[in-house]
Design an enzyme around this catalytic site. Structure first.
Site, PDB file in Angstrom:
ATOM      1  N   ARG A  93      -6.122  -7.369   1.598  1.00  0.00           N
ATOM      2  CA  ARG A  93      -4.829  -7.723   1.020  1.00  0.00           C
ATOM      3  C   ARG A  93      -5.054  -7.957  -0.473  1.00  0.00           C
ATOM      4  O   ARG A  93      -5.207  -9.104  -0.922  1.00  0.00           O
ATOM      5  CB  ARG A  93      -4.249  -8.981   1.675  1.00  0.00           C
ATOM      6  N   ASN A 140      -9.361  -6.124   6.758  1.00  0.00           N
ATOM      7  CA  ASN A 140      -7.934  -6.435   6.562  1.00  0.00           C
ATOM      8  C   ASN A 140      -7.625  -6.754   5.106  1.00  0.00           C
ATOM      9  O   ASN A 140      -7.157  -7.848   4.769  1.00  0.00           O
ATOM     10  CB  ASN A 140      -7.518  -7.607   7.453  1.00  0.00           C
ATOM     11  N   LEU A 180     -10.401   5.704  12.514  1.00  0.00           N
ATOM     12  CA  LEU A 180     -10.006   7.002  11.962  1.00  0.00           C
ATOM     13  C   LEU A 180      -8.526   7.302  12.182  1.00  0.00           C
ATOM     14  O   LEU A 180      -8.109   8.451  12.117  1.00  0.00           O
ATOM     15  CB  LEU A 180     -10.845   8.118  12.606  1.00  0.00           C
ATOM     16  N   ARG A 206       3.651 -16.933   0.449  1.00  0.00           N
ATOM     17  CA  ARG A 206       2.623 -17.680   1.168  1.00  0.00           C
ATOM     18  C   ARG A 206       1.728 -18.529   0.260  1.00  0.00           C
ATOM     19  O   ARG A 206       0.846 -19.226   0.757  1.00  0.00           O
ATOM     20  CB  ARG A 206       1.769 -16.714   1.993  1.00  0.00           C
ATOM     21  N   TYR A 226       5.438 -11.027   0.259  1.00  0.00           N
ATOM     22  CA  TYR A 226       4.964 -12.268   0.860  1.00  0.00           C
ATOM     23  C   TYR A 226       5.357 -13.518   0.075  1.00  0.00           C
ATOM     24  O   TYR A 226       5.379 -13.511  -1.157  1.00  0.00           O
ATOM     25  CB  TYR A 226       3.437 -12.232   0.995  1.00  0.00           C
ATOM     26  N   GLY A 258       1.220 -12.384  11.578  1.00  0.00           N
ATOM     27  CA  GLY A 258      -0.084 -12.871  11.164  1.00  0.00           C
ATOM     28  C   GLY A 258      -1.130 -12.022  11.843  1.00  0.00           C
ATOM     29  O   GLY A 258      -1.147 -11.926  13.080  1.00  0.00           O
ATOM     30  N   GLY A 282      -3.818  -1.732  13.392  1.00  0.00           N
ATOM     31  CA  GLY A 282      -5.216  -2.139  13.290  1.00  0.00           C
ATOM     32  C   GLY A 282      -5.521  -3.363  14.130  1.00  0.00           C
ATOM     33  O   GLY A 282      -6.586  -3.457  14.755  1.00  0.00           O
ATOM     34  N   ASP A 283      -4.581  -4.302  14.168  1.00  0.00           N
ATOM     35  CA  ASP A 283      -4.755  -5.484  15.010  1.00  0.00           C
ATOM     36  C   ASP A 283      -4.714  -5.087  16.483  1.00  0.00           C
ATOM     37  O   ASP A 283      -5.438  -5.660  17.304  1.00  0.00           O
ATOM     38  CB  ASP A 283      -3.665  -6.516  14.716  1.00  0.00           C
TER      39      ASP A 283
END
Length: 321
Positions: free
Chosen positions: A169, A167, A230, A107, A105, A35, A262-263
């Site tokens: 999706r 983010n 970047l 979900r 996924y 998540g 990224g997280d």
């Protein structure tokens, strides 16, 4: 009290162990906690900061597993509710030798997608320094979009710093245009926006970091800084006061899994700001943790402890001598 707060959908991820096999052909899988926003909470906690996570899970084995795993990771679960009417989301992830892995996924209509907005009334904002939001939660349902907007206004009213990661999706949205319009609308209410180059191209039509930054700074007076990621080359910082800087990134010898990078960047940025570091120093930390993230198979397994982060900096310094 928690220093950090975020909201999202927690999931169990089954990561394939068979290298470069498709999800159809892979036979062996390993279960992880996943998540995007939860990844950030775990990373911030791992660096020694208190973090609370807002969400909902089903009364099923995945929900029980996630609740235990979140608590074991040191993240607060007091705002994690359990639903008897909806299930817990999960997904499959490919293992690849290069590039981004395929994912699939499960979900739709999950417990998180049906989060009860009244639960926001339970949140104690005392001591919260930074809150992190992303476009994923808003994409889950019309209900969650309203929840996210409500939470954002509560955070701003409390003068809590709000960071926002698009983010994107696409599979979760009814249309590409809805994704673009809603994501940009949400970005207007964030103090710091952190898009990637590819996200900028989708959301405002350019891959130029300066143009991406200008777009989000011009959208709203709320946004005080835009950080354009970047990749291995680092990040561009552009602030409302005119300050601009490119922070160089880190290169690693082996890339195992790009999911969570990224997280990881958000973990570094947010933890640095919580500790009182400058924006530039915090972005540098973001680049470091983003680089560490790609060296491990799990979505957040590569996020470091303080000592591991210090070791990474030392190793990178030695390589540059």
């Amino acid at each position: 009290m928690a220093e950090f707060l975020t909201i999202g959908e927690p999931m169990a991820v089954f990561a394939a162990e068979d290298l470069d096999a498709s999800l159809v052909d892979a036979q062996r899988f390993h279960k992880f906690l996943a998540g995007a926003e939860l990844n950030v909470a775990i990373g911030v906690s791992r660096l020694g900061h208190s973090a609370d996570y807002i969400s909902a899970v089903g009364a099923d084995p995945f929900g029980q597993y996630i609740t235990k795993a979140i608590a074991k990771a040191g993240v607060g679960t007091r705002y994690l509710s359990q639903s008897d009417h909806f299930w817990t989301g999960f997904y499959l992830k490919q293992r690849v030798s290069q590039g981004d892995p395929a994912t699939y996924y499960f979900r739709k209509n999950s417990a998180a997608a049906n989060f009860d907005q009244k639960n926001l009334d339970q949140i104690d904002f005392t001591g919260v320094k930074v809150a992190h939001l992303s476009g994923i939660f808003a994409a889950l349902s019309a209900n969650d979009l309203n929840v996210l907007k409500d939470l954002t206004q509560r955070l701003l009213a409390q003068q809590i710093l709000v960071t926002f990661d698009p983010n994107l999706r696409p599979a979760l949205w009814a249309s590409r245009q809805q994704m673009i319009d809603t994501t940009n609308e949400l970005a207007r209410q964030a103090n710091i926006v952190m898009p990637g180059i590819g996200e900028g191209e989708i959301l405002m039509g350019s891959r130029d970091p300066n143009e991406i930054a200008d777009f989000y700074l011009q959208q709203s007076d709320v946004t005080q800084a835009v950080i354009v990621k970047l990749g291995p080359d680092g990040a561009l910082i552009k602030q409302r006061d005119g300050h601009q800087q490119v922070v160089t990134g880190f290169h690693v010898a082996s890339v195992v899994d790009t999911v969570g990078a990224g997280d990881g960047f958000a973990v570094g940025l947010i933890s640095g700001l919580i500790e009182g570091h400058t924006l530039s120093e915090s972005v540098k930390r973001g680049c470091a943790i983003g680089a560490l993230a790609v060296t491990s198979p799990g979505d957040n397994d590569g996020y470091p402890t303080p000592s591991e982060l210090a070791q990474f900096y030392a190793a990178q310094a030695a390589l540059s001598e």
